[in-house]
Motif scaffolding. Structure first.
Motif, PDB file in Angstrom:
ATOM      1  N   ALA A  20      42.573  29.888  30.362  1.00  0.00           N
ATOM      2  CA  ALA A  20      43.375  31.114  30.334  1.00  0.00           C
ATOM      3  C   ALA A  20      42.501  32.342  30.555  1.00  0.00           C
ATOM      4  N   ARG A  21      41.332  32.373  29.931  1.00  0.00           N
ATOM      5  CA  ARG A  21      40.414  33.500  30.088  1.00  0.00           C
ATOM      6  C   ARG A  21      39.913  33.598  31.530  1.00  0.00           C
ATOM      7  N   ASP A  22      39.571  32.451  32.130  1.00  0.00           N
ATOM      8  CA  ASP A  22      39.104  32.433  33.516  1.00  0.00           C
ATOM      9  C   ASP A  22      40.194  32.899  34.484  1.00  0.00           C
ATOM     10  N   GLU A  23      41.425  32.481  34.248  1.00  0.00           N
ATOM     11  CA  GLU A  23      42.536  32.897  35.105  1.00  0.00           C
ATOM     12  C   GLU A  23      42.803  34.396  34.977  1.00  0.00           C
ATOM     13  N   GLU A  24      42.718  34.904  33.769  1.00  0.00           N
ATOM     14  CA  GLU A  24      42.908  36.338  33.557  1.00  0.00           C
ATOM     15  C   GLU A  24      41.802  37.128  34.264  1.00  0.00           C
ATOM     16  N   MET A  25      40.585  36.662  34.172  1.00  0.00           N
ATOM     17  CA  MET A  25      39.465  37.347  34.824  1.00  0.00           C
ATOM     18  C   MET A  25      39.632  37.308  36.342  1.00  0.00           C
ATOM     19  N   ALA A  26      40.057  36.172  36.882  1.00  0.00           N
ATOM     20  CA  ALA A  26      40.274  36.074  38.332  1.00  0.00           C
ATOM     21  C   ALA A  26      41.353  37.055  38.782  1.00  0.00           C
ATOM     22  N   PHE A  27      42.422  37.174  38.008  1.00  0.00           N
ATOM     23  CA  PHE A  27      43.486  38.122  38.332  1.00  0.00           C
ATOM     24  C   PHE A  27      42.966  39.552  38.307  1.00  0.00           C
ATOM     25  N   ARG A  28      42.180  39.879  37.292  1.00  0.00           N
ATOM     26  CA  ARG A  28      41.633  41.233  37.180  1.00  0.00           C
ATOM     27  C   ARG A  28      40.677  41.547  38.320  1.00  0.00           C
ATOM     28  N   ILE A  29      39.879  40.566  38.725  1.00  0.00           N
ATOM     29  CA  ILE A  29      38.954  40.774  39.838  1.00  0.00           C
ATOM     30  C   ILE A  29      39.726  41.041  41.128  1.00  0.00           C
ATOM     31  N   ILE A  30      40.763  40.267  41.379  1.00  0.00           N
ATOM     32  CA  ILE A  30      41.548  40.453  42.603  1.00  0.00           C
ATOM     33  C   ILE A  30      42.263  41.805  42.586  1.00  0.00           C
ATOM     34  N   ALA A  31      42.822  42.177  41.455  1.00  0.00           N
ATOM     35  CA  ALA A  31      43.491  43.481  41.363  1.00  0.00           C
ATOM     36  C   ALA A  31      42.500  44.615  41.580  1.00  0.00           C
ATOM     37  N   ALA A  89      49.984  50.585  46.404  1.00  0.00           N
ATOM     38  CA  ALA A  89      50.734  49.812  47.393  1.00  0.00           C
ATOM     39  C   ALA A  89      49.961  48.580  47.845  1.00  0.00           C
ATOM     40  N   VAL A  90      48.638  48.711  47.972  1.00  0.00           N
ATOM     41  CA  VAL A  90      47.813  47.567  48.375  1.00  0.00           C
ATOM     42  C   VAL A  90      47.827  46.509  47.271  1.00  0.00           C
ATOM     43  N   VAL A  91      47.709  46.938  46.030  1.00  0.00           N
ATOM     44  CA  VAL A  91      47.767  45.991  44.907  1.00  0.00           C
ATOM     45  C   VAL A  91      49.122  45.285  44.903  1.00  0.00           C
ATOM     46  N   GLN A  92      50.206  46.025  45.114  1.00  0.00           N
ATOM     47  CA  GLN A  92      51.547  45.434  45.138  1.00  0.00           C
ATOM     48  C   GLN A  92      51.714  44.459  46.309  1.00  0.00           C
ATOM     49  N   ALA A  93      51.084  44.767  47.433  1.00  0.00           N
ATOM     50  CA  ALA A  93      51.213  43.905  48.611  1.00  0.00           C
ATOM     51  C   ALA A  93      50.684  42.506  48.353  1.00  0.00           C
ATOM     52  N   ASP A  94      49.748  42.374  47.441  1.00  0.00           N
ATOM     53  CA  ASP A  94      49.158  41.064  47.157  1.00  0.00           C
ATOM     54  C   ASP A  94      50.142  40.120  46.487  1.00  0.00           C
ATOM     55  N   PHE A  95      51.242  40.644  45.959  1.00  0.00           N
ATOM     56  CA  PHE A  95      52.216  39.799  45.268  1.00  0.00           C
ATOM     57  C   PHE A  95      53.252  39.204  46.215  1.00  0.00           C
ATOM     58  N   GLU A  96      53.172  39.517  47.510  1.00  0.00           N
ATOM     59  CA  GLU A  96      54.159  39.014  48.460  1.00  0.00           C
ATOM     60  C   GLU A  96      54.018  37.517  48.706  1.00  0.00           C
ATOM     61  N   GLU A  97      52.789  37.033  48.805  1.00  0.00           N
ATOM     62  CA  GLU A  97      52.549  35.605  49.040  1.00  0.00           C
ATOM     63  C   GLU A  97      51.175  35.241  48.488  1.00  0.00           C
ATOM     64  N   ALA A  98      50.947  33.965  48.333  1.00  0.00           N
ATOM     65  CA  ALA A  98      49.654  33.507  47.816  1.00  0.00           C
ATOM     66  C   ALA A  98      48.570  33.751  48.859  1.00  0.00           C
ATOM     67  N   GLY A  99      47.370  34.050  48.387  1.00  0.00           N
ATOM     68  CA  GLY A  99      46.248  34.265  49.282  1.00  0.00           C
ATOM     69  C   GLY A  99      46.091  35.732  49.662  1.00  0.00           C
ATOM     70  N   ASP A 100      45.168  35.964  50.561  1.00  0.00           N
ATOM     71  CA  ASP A 100      44.814  37.328  50.951  1.00  0.00           C
ATOM     72  C   ASP A 100      45.501  37.797  52.223  1.00  0.00           C
ATOM     73  N   GLU A 101      46.212  36.929  52.894  1.00  0.00           N
ATOM     74  CA  GLU A 101      46.788  37.278  54.197  1.00  0.00           C
ATOM     75  C   GLU A 101      47.762  38.444  54.117  1.00  0.00           C
ATOM     76  N   ASP A 102      48.519  38.545  53.025  1.00  0.00           N
ATOM     77  CA  ASP A 102      49.464  39.656  52.899  1.00  0.00           C
ATOM     78  C   ASP A 102      48.740  40.999  52.802  1.00  0.00           C
TER      79      ASP A 102
END
Length: 107
Positions: free
Chosen positions: A16-27, A54-67
């Motif tokens: 759970a801690r690793d997943e939270e950190m990964a999310f924070r890094i991506i955001a 808007a860029v942060v929100q765009a990441d929620f459209e699909e999995a990965g970085d393509e969005d």
């Protein structure tokens, strides 16, 4: 049984801690990427802040970085900034490293 349950609980906590950190890094990375793109487009500070969100929100459209890459490419091209996907991907990679460094220093 207790030691097995303790190990399982510890593993779940670490996961759970690793997943939270990964999310924070991506955001954080996406916010830094928004700042980079805003600088390329000569946006004002208020426009930069809104664009980063808007860029942060765009990441929620699909999995990965393509969005995110698709959004940046479209926005940069529409603003008349000469760029290509390779430049955007390099900026994304650079901002990933910076985001990780910033979050590690904050801990």
């Amino acid at each position: 049984m207790t030691s097995f349950e303790d190990r399982q609980r510890a593993f779940e906590t670490k996961f759970a801690r690793d997943e939270e950190m990964a999310f924070r890094i991506i955001a954080r990375r996406n916010r830094l990427l928004g700042v980079w793109a805003a600088e390329q487009m000569d946006l004002t500070p208020a426009e930069t802040d809104a664009y980063c969100k808007a860029v942060v929100q765009a990441d929620f459209e699909e999995a990965g970085d393509e969005d995110v890459i698709r959004k940046l490419m479209g926005d940069l091209t529409a603003a008349g900034v000469e760029t290509d996907e390779g430049i955007v991907r390099r900026a994304l990679d650079d901002r990933s490293i910076e985001a990780r460094r910033q979050l590690m220093e904050a801990q």
